[in-house]
Design a protein around this motif. Structure first.
Motif, PDB file in Angstrom:
ATOM      1  N   PHE A 107      35.334  36.440 -79.223  1.00 56.53           N
ATOM      2  CA  PHE A 107      35.091  35.080 -79.707  1.00 56.53           C
ATOM      3  C   PHE A 107      36.368  34.245 -79.745  1.00 56.53           C
ATOM      4  O   PHE A 107      36.302  33.029 -79.901  1.00 56.53           O
ATOM      5  CB  PHE A 107      34.481  35.120 -81.113  1.00 56.53           C
ATOM      6  N   ALA A 108      37.533  34.889 -79.628  1.00 54.99           N
ATOM      7  CA  ALA A 108      38.811  34.172 -79.712  1.00 54.99           C
ATOM      8  C   ALA A 108      39.196  33.592 -78.357  1.00 54.99           C
ATOM      9  O   ALA A 108      38.896  34.176 -77.312  1.00 54.99           O
ATOM     10  CB  ALA A 108      39.913  35.109 -80.202  1.00 54.99           C
ATOM     11  N   GLN A 109      39.863  32.454 -78.391  1.00 57.82           N
ATOM     12  CA  GLN A 109      40.341  31.837 -77.151  1.00 57.82           C
ATOM     13  C   GLN A 109      41.751  32.290 -76.805  1.00 57.82           C
ATOM     14  O   GLN A 109      42.115  32.352 -75.638  1.00 57.82           O
ATOM     15  CB  GLN A 109      40.286  30.318 -77.295  1.00 57.82           C
ATOM     16  N   LYS A 110      42.548  32.594 -77.822  1.00 57.88           N
ATOM     17  CA  LYS A 110      43.893  33.134 -77.619  1.00 57.88           C
ATOM     18  C   LYS A 110      44.134  34.249 -78.626  1.00 57.88           C
ATOM     19  O   LYS A 110      43.625  34.204 -79.756  1.00 57.88           O
ATOM     20  CB  LYS A 110      44.966  32.051 -77.777  1.00 57.88           C
ATOM     21  N   ILE A 111      44.917  35.247 -78.200  1.00 55.65           N
ATOM     22  CA  ILE A 111      45.212  36.400 -79.044  1.00 55.65           C
ATOM     23  C   ILE A 111      46.729  36.609 -79.041  1.00 55.65           C
ATOM     24  O   ILE A 111      47.327  36.847 -77.987  1.00 55.65           O
ATOM     25  CB  ILE A 111      44.511  37.667 -78.524  1.00 55.65           C
ATOM     26  N   PHE A 112      47.324  36.505 -80.218  1.00 60.19           N
ATOM     27  CA  PHE A 112      48.769  36.650 -80.355  1.00 60.19           C
ATOM     28  C   PHE A 112      49.083  38.026 -80.930  1.00 60.19           C
ATOM     29  O   PHE A 112      48.535  38.418 -81.970  1.00 60.19           O
ATOM     30  CB  PHE A 112      49.337  35.554 -81.254  1.00 60.19           C
ATOM     31  N   LEU A 113      49.954  38.767 -80.253  1.00 58.93           N
ATOM     32  CA  LEU A 113      50.282  40.140 -80.632  1.00 58.93           C
ATOM     33  C   LEU A 113      51.716  40.251 -81.122  1.00 58.93           C
ATOM     34  O   LEU A 113      52.618  39.587 -80.596  1.00 58.93           O
ATOM     35  CB  LEU A 113      50.090  41.085 -79.439  1.00 58.93           C
ATOM     36  N   ARG A 157      49.193  37.057 -75.774  1.00 52.29           N
ATOM     37  CA  ARG A 157      50.613  36.771 -75.640  1.00 52.29           C
ATOM     38  C   ARG A 157      51.352  37.548 -76.720  1.00 52.29           C
ATOM     39  O   ARG A 157      50.969  37.484 -77.894  1.00 52.29           O
ATOM     40  CB  ARG A 157      50.904  35.284 -75.772  1.00 52.29           C
ATOM     41  N   VAL A 158      52.372  38.291 -76.337  1.00 48.76           N
ATOM     42  CA  VAL A 158      53.165  39.069 -77.293  1.00 48.76           C
ATOM     43  C   VAL A 158      54.272  38.166 -77.829  1.00 48.76           C
ATOM     44  O   VAL A 158      55.154  37.733 -77.084  1.00 48.76           O
ATOM     45  CB  VAL A 158      53.759  40.328 -76.633  1.00 48.76           C
ATOM     46  N   VAL A 159      54.216  37.889 -79.126  1.00 51.04           N
ATOM     47  CA  VAL A 159      55.144  36.914 -79.719  1.00 51.04           C
ATOM     48  C   VAL A 159      55.929  37.463 -80.900  1.00 51.04           C
ATOM     49  O   VAL A 159      56.855  36.817 -81.397  1.00 51.04           O
ATOM     50  CB  VAL A 159      54.379  35.659 -80.183  1.00 51.04           C
ATOM     51  N   GLY A 160      55.579  38.652 -81.400  1.00 43.32           N
ATOM     52  CA  GLY A 160      56.174  39.126 -82.644  1.00 43.32           C
ATOM     53  C   GLY A 160      55.331  38.679 -83.827  1.00 43.32           C
ATOM     54  O   GLY A 160      54.248  38.112 -83.667  1.00 43.32           O
ATOM     55  N   THR A 161      55.842  38.934 -85.025  1.00 47.83           N
ATOM     56  CA  THR A 161      55.123  38.599 -86.250  1.00 47.83           C
ATOM     57  C   THR A 161      55.722  37.355 -86.892  1.00 47.83           C
ATOM     58  O   THR A 161      56.942  37.287 -87.072  1.00 47.83           O
ATOM     59  CB  THR A 161      55.202  39.759 -87.258  1.00 47.83           C
ATOM     60  N   PRO A 162      54.906  36.368 -87.238  1.00 47.92           N
ATOM     61  CA  PRO A 162      55.446  35.194 -87.941  1.00 47.92           C
ATOM     62  C   PRO A 162      56.076  35.586 -89.269  1.00 47.92           C
ATOM     63  O   PRO A 162      55.493  36.341 -90.046  1.00 47.92           O
ATOM     64  CB  PRO A 162      54.203  34.320 -88.165  1.00 47.92           C
ATOM     65  N   ILE A 163      57.272  35.073 -89.508  1.00 46.73           N
ATOM     66  CA  ILE A 163      58.041  35.408 -90.700  1.00 46.73           C
ATOM     67  C   ILE A 163      58.379  34.130 -91.452  1.00 46.73           C
ATOM     68  O   ILE A 163      58.746  33.123 -90.848  1.00 46.73           O
ATOM     69  CB  ILE A 163      59.364  36.125 -90.320  1.00 46.73           C
ATOM     70  N   ARG A 164      58.281  34.198 -92.773  1.00 44.70           N
ATOM     71  CA  ARG A 164      58.699  33.056 -93.581  1.00 44.70           C
ATOM     72  C   ARG A 164      60.180  32.764 -93.342  1.00 44.70           C
ATOM     73  O   ARG A 164      61.002  33.676 -93.270  1.00 44.70           O
ATOM     74  CB  ARG A 164      58.446  33.345 -95.065  1.00 44.70           C
ATOM     75  N   GLN A 165      60.523  31.499 -93.251  1.00 41.44           N
ATOM     76  CA  GLN A 165      61.878  31.099 -92.900  1.00 41.44           C
ATOM     77  C   GLN A 165      62.925  31.574 -93.906  1.00 41.44           C
ATOM     78  O   GLN A 165      64.095  31.721 -93.565  1.00 41.44           O
ATOM     79  CB  GLN A 165      61.945  29.572 -92.765  1.00 41.44           C
ATOM     80  N   GLU A 166      62.509  31.846 -95.145  1.00 46.85           N
ATOM     81  CA  GLU A 166      63.459  32.319 -96.153  1.00 46.85           C
ATOM     82  C   GLU A 166      64.144  33.621 -95.738  1.00 46.85           C
ATOM     83  O   GLU A 166      65.293  33.873 -96.115  1.00 46.85           O
ATOM     84  CB  GLU A 166      62.755  32.538 -97.500  1.00 46.85           C
ATOM     85  N   PHE A 167      63.461  34.434 -94.965  1.00 48.09           N
ATOM     86  CA  PHE A 167      64.069  35.692 -94.526  1.00 48.09           C
ATOM     87  C   PHE A 167      65.253  35.426 -93.606  1.00 48.09           C
ATOM     88  O   PHE A 167      66.283  36.080 -93.705  1.00 48.09           O
ATOM     89  CB  PHE A 167      63.037  36.562 -93.800  1.00 48.09           C
ATOM     90  N   GLU A 192      56.756  29.495 -84.452  1.00 48.43           N
ATOM     91  CA  GLU A 192      56.864  28.277 -83.642  1.00 48.43           C
ATOM     92  C   GLU A 192      56.044  28.394 -82.358  1.00 48.43           C
ATOM     93  O   GLU A 192      55.362  27.439 -81.951  1.00 48.43           O
ATOM     94  CB  GLU A 192      58.330  28.008 -83.305  1.00 48.43           C
ATOM     95  N   VAL A 193      56.098  29.558 -81.733  1.00 50.50           N
ATOM     96  CA  VAL A 193      55.353  29.750 -80.480  1.00 50.50           C
ATOM     97  C   VAL A 193      53.852  29.667 -80.730  1.00 50.50           C
ATOM     98  O   VAL A 193      53.108  28.995 -79.993  1.00 50.50           O
ATOM     99  CB  VAL A 193      55.717  31.104 -79.841  1.00 50.50           C
ATOM    100  N   ILE A 194      53.386  30.346 -81.776  1.00 48.09           N
ATOM    101  CA  ILE A 194      51.953  30.345 -82.064  1.00 48.09           C
ATOM    102  C   ILE A 194      51.457  28.942 -82.393  1.00 48.09           C
ATOM    103  O   ILE A 194      50.423  28.492 -81.876  1.00 48.09           O
ATOM    104  CB  ILE A 194      51.635  31.319 -83.217  1.00 48.09           C
ATOM    105  N   VAL A 195      52.182  28.242 -83.247  1.00 48.33           N
ATOM    106  CA  VAL A 195      51.759  26.889 -83.626  1.00 48.33           C
ATOM    107  C   VAL A 195      51.752  25.971 -82.409  1.00 48.33           C
ATOM    108  O   VAL A 195      50.819  25.183 -82.205  1.00 48.33           O
ATOM    109  CB  VAL A 195      52.661  26.330 -84.740  1.00 48.33           C
ATOM    110  N   GLY A 196      52.766  26.076 -81.564  1.00 52.07           N
ATOM    111  CA  GLY A 196      52.810  25.258 -80.361  1.00 52.07           C
ATOM    112  C   GLY A 196      51.612  25.508 -79.460  1.00 52.07           C
ATOM    113  O   GLY A 196      51.011  24.567 -78.921  1.00 52.07           O
ATOM    114  N   GLU A 197      51.239  26.776 -79.282  1.00 51.16           N
ATOM    115  CA  GLU A 197      50.093  27.091 -78.433  1.00 51.16           C
ATOM    116  C   GLU A 197      48.771  26.677 -79.080  1.00 51.16           C
ATOM    117  O   GLU A 197      47.808  26.330 -78.395  1.00 51.16           O
ATOM    118  CB  GLU A 197      50.100  28.577 -78.087  1.00 51.16           C
ATOM    119  N   CYS A 198      48.742  26.709 -80.403  1.00 54.33           N
ATOM    120  CA  CYS A 198      47.534  26.242 -81.090  1.00 54.33           C
ATOM    121  C   CYS A 198      47.346  24.739 -80.895  1.00 54.33           C
ATOM    122  O   CYS A 198      46.217  24.264 -80.675  1.00 54.33           O
ATOM    123  CB  CYS A 198      47.609  26.580 -82.579  1.00 54.33           C
TER     124      CYS A 198
END
Length: 373
Positions: A137-143, A158-168, A348-354
């Motif tokens: 059902f998904a149009q894009k899958i981020f791994l 698309r292999v992008v890594g895991t989104p991390i809060r900027q504080e890290f 950033e990559v995920i949001v841009g593709e969304c």
């Protein structure tokens, strides 16, 4: 623009979603973010602390359950889809993001039925059942990991890594002002704690006290084990900070020389974001043994040591902690190898593709797009 994020159950599902939500808001502060979860997980208290709105739907676990629970879980799906459809209609959602867990299937199916843009994020090295079921059902899958790729349609991933809060990332570059006089260890059993790790640490404290007299510890116990662990540390007289839950993990990681932790995908991502050496004790009951796969990935890169829970004793864990902390060159190498694993641009990559998927034209001053009905 309204973004609906289905995530919850554990911190491993929730915190990547929080990182994505913040990236959407950084790009466009007028964005409306709604999380969807259940009453079972950590989302209620975590999202209240993070300042995000939460809606609840009916969803029950299926994997690893008995026949009666499986039947209940299957029967809850139509109810959850109906509730999801109502949420999407009322909130006029533009995008639905599923991050695994109980609520993702209902929300993604509902989004597909309404023709709303929809994506999933798989943070583990081995995908969970929820994401595999809902992937068509998904149009894009981020791994987060390349190893998850064979479970999905290659045209979508698309292999992008895991989104991390900027504080890290900010805190990883400024450690001098918070450095302890002696070695500092963070014990972190995941968002719900880990009684087996707690018990082994307490068993080994006398040995650690002898080997590392200046040692200090921050220990997240989980709600259920907080009183027992706190009482034990008081008897030992060790300098510790004991908490049931760590809301500000970036600040705590900043002070740690070594981390003893489970091996959820989010934990691995956060450790590598800060360049922290770790002793990883994968949860042996994790579905598909995905925590062991996560841990072995970090160990192979040189940033961690894996200790299986079957081999976990107080003496063994204490010896491993002391061996790393009394060897500065080994510790420095592990920290460096950990840092080399980090991915800083996943959000950033995920949001841009969304945005592209929604057909949104967005720049620093403008964000426009059609609103779903």
């Amino acid at each position: 623009m309204t973004i609906v994020i289905a995530a919850g159950g554990t911190g491993g599902h929730l915190y990547p979603a929080v990182a994505l939500a913040r990236e959407f808001l950084r790009r466009d502060p007028s964005t409306s973010i709604l999380f969807v979860g259940t009453v079972r997980g950590v989302e209620s208290r975590v999202l209240a602390h993070e300042g995000f709105e939460l809606a609840l739907i009916t969803a029950k676990p299926v994997m690893g359950k008995g026949l009666l629970d499986v039947i209940r879980g299957v029967l809850s799906v139509p109810v959850g889809i109906w509730q999801a459809l109502d949420i999407l209609k009322r909130r006029r959602a533009d995008l639905v993001i599923g991050v695994g867990g109980y609520t993702s299937p209902s929300m993604l199916v509902a989004a597909a039925l309404k023709g709303i843009a929809r994506v999933i994020l798989e943070p583990n090295a081995h995908p969970g059942m929820a994401n595999k079921v809902v992937a068509p059902f998904a149009q894009k899958i981020f791994l987060a990991f390349e190893s998850a790729g064979p479970s999905f349609d290659r045209r979508k991933i698309r292999v992008v890594g895991t989104p991390i809060r900027q504080e890290f990332f900010v805190q990883a570059t400024d450690t001098a002002s918070t450095k302890q006089d002696g070695p500092h260890v963070l014990i972190f059993g995941g968002s719900q704690g880990a009684m087996a790790i707690n018990s082994a640490v307490l068993e080994g404290i006398p040995l650690l006290s002898q080997r590392l007299p200046g040692l200090t510890i921050t220990h997240q116990t989980g709600e259920g084990d907080f009183a027992r662990v706190s009482d034990a540390y008081r008897r030992f007289g060790i300098r510790t900070k004991v908490v049931p839950f760590l809301y500000d993990l970036p600040a705590v990681l900043r002070t740690a020389d070594l981390v003893v932790a489970r091996a959820g995908a989010m934990t691995i991502a956060e450790l590598t974001a800060c360049g922290k050496a770790a002793i990883l004790i994968p949860l042996p009951t994790a579905i598909y043994d995905h925590q062991m796969k996560n841990a072995r990935t970090m160990e192979a890169a040189g940033g961690a040591i894996v200790l299986q829970q079957a081999d976990l004793t107080g003496v063994k864990l204490s010896e491993m902690i002391a061996a790393v902390l009394t060897d500065p060159q080994r510790l420095e190498k592990m920290q460096r190898k950990s840092l080399e694993m980090r991915r800083i641009d996943a959000g950033e990559v995920i949001v841009g593709e969304c945005y592209a998927l929604m057909g949104v034209t967005h720049d620093i001053n403008q964000s426009t797009g059609a609103t779903g009905g």
